[in-house]
Design a protein around this motif. Structure first.
Motif, PDB file in Angstrom:
ATOM      1  N   MET A 258       0.510  -1.350   0.178  1.00 31.61           N
ATOM      2  CA  MET A 258      -0.070  -0.077  -0.016  1.00 31.61           C
ATOM      3  C   MET A 258       1.001   1.610   0.012  1.00 31.61           C
ATOM      4  N   PRO A 259       1.015   2.026  -0.950  1.00 32.46           N
ATOM      5  CA  PRO A 259       1.499   3.252  -0.948  1.00 32.46           C
ATOM      6  C   PRO A 259       1.925   4.586   0.188  1.00 32.46           C
ATOM      7  N   HIS A 260       2.653   5.105   0.586  1.00 29.42           N
ATOM      8  CA  HIS A 260       2.100   5.485   1.703  1.00 29.42           C
ATOM      9  C   HIS A 260       3.060   7.002   1.017  1.00 29.42           C
ATOM     10  N   VAL A 261       2.566   8.203   1.330  1.00 31.14           N
ATOM     11  CA  VAL A 261       3.130   9.908   1.059  1.00 31.14           C
ATOM     12  C   VAL A 261       3.439  10.180   2.448  1.00 31.14           C
ATOM     13  N   GLU A 262       4.803  10.431   2.532  1.00 26.63           N
ATOM     14  CA  GLU A 262       4.810  11.812   3.777  1.00 26.63           C
ATOM     15  C   GLU A 262       5.838  12.467   3.445  1.00 26.63           C
ATOM     16  N   LYS A 263       5.229  13.883   3.661  1.00 23.07           N
ATOM     17  CA  LYS A 263       6.701  15.256   3.412  1.00 23.07           C
ATOM     18  C   LYS A 263       6.250  16.251   3.997  1.00 23.07           C
ATOM     19  N   SER A 264       7.627  16.617   4.843  1.00 19.66           N
ATOM     20  CA  SER A 264       7.648  17.956   5.677  1.00 19.66           C
ATOM     21  C   SER A 264       8.023  18.612   5.465  1.00 19.66           C
ATOM     22  N   GLY A 265       8.119  19.556   6.490  1.00 17.85           N
ATOM     23  CA  GLY A 265       8.807  21.667   5.815  1.00 17.85           C
ATOM     24  C   GLY A 265       8.390  22.343   6.933  1.00 17.85           C
ATOM     25  N   GLU A 266       8.900  23.430   7.057  1.00 13.72           N
ATOM     26  CA  GLU A 266       8.541  23.908   7.875  1.00 13.72           C
ATOM     27  C   GLU A 266       8.672  25.891   7.045  1.00 13.72           C
ATOM     28  N   VAL A 267       7.668  26.511   7.879  1.00 17.84           N
ATOM     29  CA  VAL A 267       7.696  27.977   7.379  1.00 17.84           C
ATOM     30  C   VAL A 267       7.536  29.204   8.510  1.00 17.84           C
ATOM     31  N   GLU A 268       8.217  30.370   7.944  1.00 19.18           N
ATOM     32  CA  GLU A 268       8.101  31.614   9.199  1.00 19.18           C
ATOM     33  C   GLU A 268       6.726  31.990   9.053  1.00 19.18           C
ATOM     34  N   TYR A 269       5.662  31.838   9.805  1.00 13.63           N
ATOM     35  CA  TYR A 269       4.539  31.684   9.681  1.00 13.63           C
ATOM     36  C   TYR A 269       3.791  31.459  10.762  1.00 13.63           C
ATOM     37  N   PRO A 270       2.789  32.329  11.214  1.00 15.93           N
ATOM     38  CA  PRO A 270       2.482  31.433  12.381  1.00 15.93           C
ATOM     39  C   PRO A 270       1.724  30.307  12.664  1.00 15.93           C
ATOM     40  N   VAL A 271       1.193  29.351  13.837  1.00 14.57           N
ATOM     41  CA  VAL A 271       0.514  28.454  13.045  1.00 14.57           C
ATOM     42  C   VAL A 271      -0.711  28.464  12.596  1.00 14.57           C
ATOM     43  N   GLU A 272      -1.193  29.645  13.223  1.00 19.26           N
ATOM     44  CA  GLU A 272      -3.223  29.566  13.496  1.00 19.26           C
ATOM     45  C   GLU A 272      -3.688  29.482  11.828  1.00 19.26           C
ATOM     46  N   LYS A 273      -2.219  30.941  10.856  1.00 15.78           N
ATOM     47  CA  LYS A 273      -2.019  31.201   9.621  1.00 15.78           C
ATOM     48  C   LYS A 273      -1.571  29.842   8.907  1.00 15.78           C
ATOM     49  N   ILE A 274      -1.364  29.592   8.651  1.00 14.69           N
ATOM     50  CA  ILE A 274      -0.802  27.839   7.945  1.00 14.69           C
ATOM     51  C   ILE A 274      -2.246  27.331   8.523  1.00 14.69           C
ATOM     52  N   TYR A 275      -2.583  26.885   8.982  1.00 17.82           N
ATOM     53  CA  TYR A 275      -3.538  25.753   9.469  1.00 17.82           C
ATOM     54  C   TYR A 275      -4.708  26.349   9.025  1.00 17.82           C
ATOM     55  N   GLU A 276      -5.223  27.572   9.256  1.00 17.77           N
ATOM     56  CA  GLU A 276      -6.314  28.118   8.265  1.00 17.77           C
ATOM     57  C   GLU A 276      -6.343  28.321   6.860  1.00 17.77           C
ATOM     58  N   VAL A 277      -5.176  27.689   6.090  1.00 16.39           N
ATOM     59  CA  VAL A 277      -4.730  27.709   4.966  1.00 16.39           C
ATOM     60  C   VAL A 277      -5.284  26.394   4.663  1.00 16.39           C
ATOM     61  N   VAL A 278      -4.454  25.656   5.142  1.00 18.47           N
ATOM     62  CA  VAL A 278      -4.488  23.981   4.771  1.00 18.47           C
ATOM     63  C   VAL A 278      -6.430  23.658   5.258  1.00 18.47           C
ATOM     64  N   ALA A 279      -6.789  24.306   6.852  1.00 21.83           N
ATOM     65  CA  ALA A 279      -8.445  23.652   7.120  1.00 21.83           C
ATOM     66  C   ALA A 279      -8.967  24.429   6.096  1.00 21.83           C
ATOM     67  N   ASP A 280      -8.883  24.998   4.955  1.00 22.61           N
ATOM     68  CA  ASP A 280     -10.557  25.787   3.893  1.00 22.61           C
ATOM     69  C   ASP A 280      -9.358  24.994   2.383  1.00 22.61           C
ATOM     70  N   VAL A 281     -10.209  23.909   2.467  1.00 18.03           N
ATOM     71  CA  VAL A 281     -10.136  23.221   1.381  1.00 18.03           C
ATOM     72  C   VAL A 281     -10.882  23.250   0.421  1.00 18.03           C
ATOM     73  N   THR A 282     -12.094  24.421   0.948  1.00 19.33           N
ATOM     74  CA  THR A 282     -12.935  24.751  -0.244  1.00 19.33           C
ATOM     75  C   THR A 282     -11.568  25.426  -0.828  1.00 19.33           C
ATOM     76  N   LYS A 283     -10.616  26.768  -1.411  1.00 21.67           N
ATOM     77  CA  LYS A 283      -9.736  27.290  -2.405  1.00 21.67           C
ATOM     78  C   LYS A 283      -8.492  26.266  -2.047  1.00 21.67           C
ATOM     79  N   TYR A 284      -8.507  25.214  -2.224  1.00 26.93           N
ATOM     80  CA  TYR A 284      -7.406  24.169  -2.942  1.00 26.93           C
ATOM     81  C   TYR A 284      -7.054  24.578  -4.061  1.00 26.93           C
ATOM     82  N   PRO A 285      -8.359  24.552  -5.475  1.00 25.62           N
ATOM     83  CA  PRO A 285      -8.340  24.467  -6.530  1.00 25.62           C
ATOM     84  C   PRO A 285      -7.886  25.717  -6.755  1.00 25.62           C
ATOM     85  N   GLU A 286      -7.661  26.518  -6.311  1.00 23.76           N
ATOM     86  CA  GLU A 286      -7.416  27.962  -6.679  1.00 23.76           C
ATOM     87  C   GLU A 286      -5.846  28.320  -6.707  1.00 23.76           C
ATOM     88  N   PHE A 287      -4.990  27.155  -5.841  1.00 19.31           N
ATOM     89  CA  PHE A 287      -3.454  27.000  -5.466  1.00 19.31           C
ATOM     90  C   PHE A 287      -2.878  25.449  -5.768  1.00 19.31           C
TER      91      PHE A 287
END
Length: 117
Positions: A1-30
């Motif tokens: 069974m395929p497993h995908v794992e990716k990780s990284g870090e960014v210099e933005y507050p966790v609240e902002k990053i979480y907000e972007v990832v949680a807003d799945v309706t905007k995924y087609p935009e980017f």
């Protein structure tokens, strides 16, 4: 069974990053290949281009604000599709980790590599 794992870090507050990832309706935009996302409560239906095919599936999402987002297959062309986003703070950076395990119902040569992208 395929497993995908990716990780990284960014210099933005966790609240902002979480907000972007949680807003799945905007995924087609980017996110290339994602054609449409529909949300109905905790159910998320995604339609994506997977190679030459367009594929849709529905997952149940569980949100832990600023910590994680988990999803599990409800219906679609997979035997299994489970994944998780994790977020943590490291000083002024946010660490992000994405993991998913999947198994498609169709055995087509090369399809797992296409799906993993």
């Amino acid at each position: 069974m395929p497993h995908v794992e990716k990780s990284g870090e960014v210099e933005y507050p966790v609240e902002k990053i979480y907000e972007v990832v949680a807003d799945v309706t905007k995924y087609p935009e980017f996110l290339p290949g994602i054609k449409k996302v529909e949300v109905n409560g905790d159910l998320v239906k995604m339609t994506v281009n997977m190679g030459p095919a367009t594929v849709s599936w529905t997952s149940k999402a569980v949100y832990e604000p600023n910590k994680s987002i988990s999803f599990n297959l409800v219906e679609g062309p997979f035997k299994k599709l489970d994944g998780r986003w994790e977020f943590s703070v490291d000083g002024n950076k946010t660490k992000i980790k994405y993991m998913t395990d999947f198994e498609l119902t169709l055995a087509i040569p090369g399809i797992n590599e296409i799906a993993a992208k």
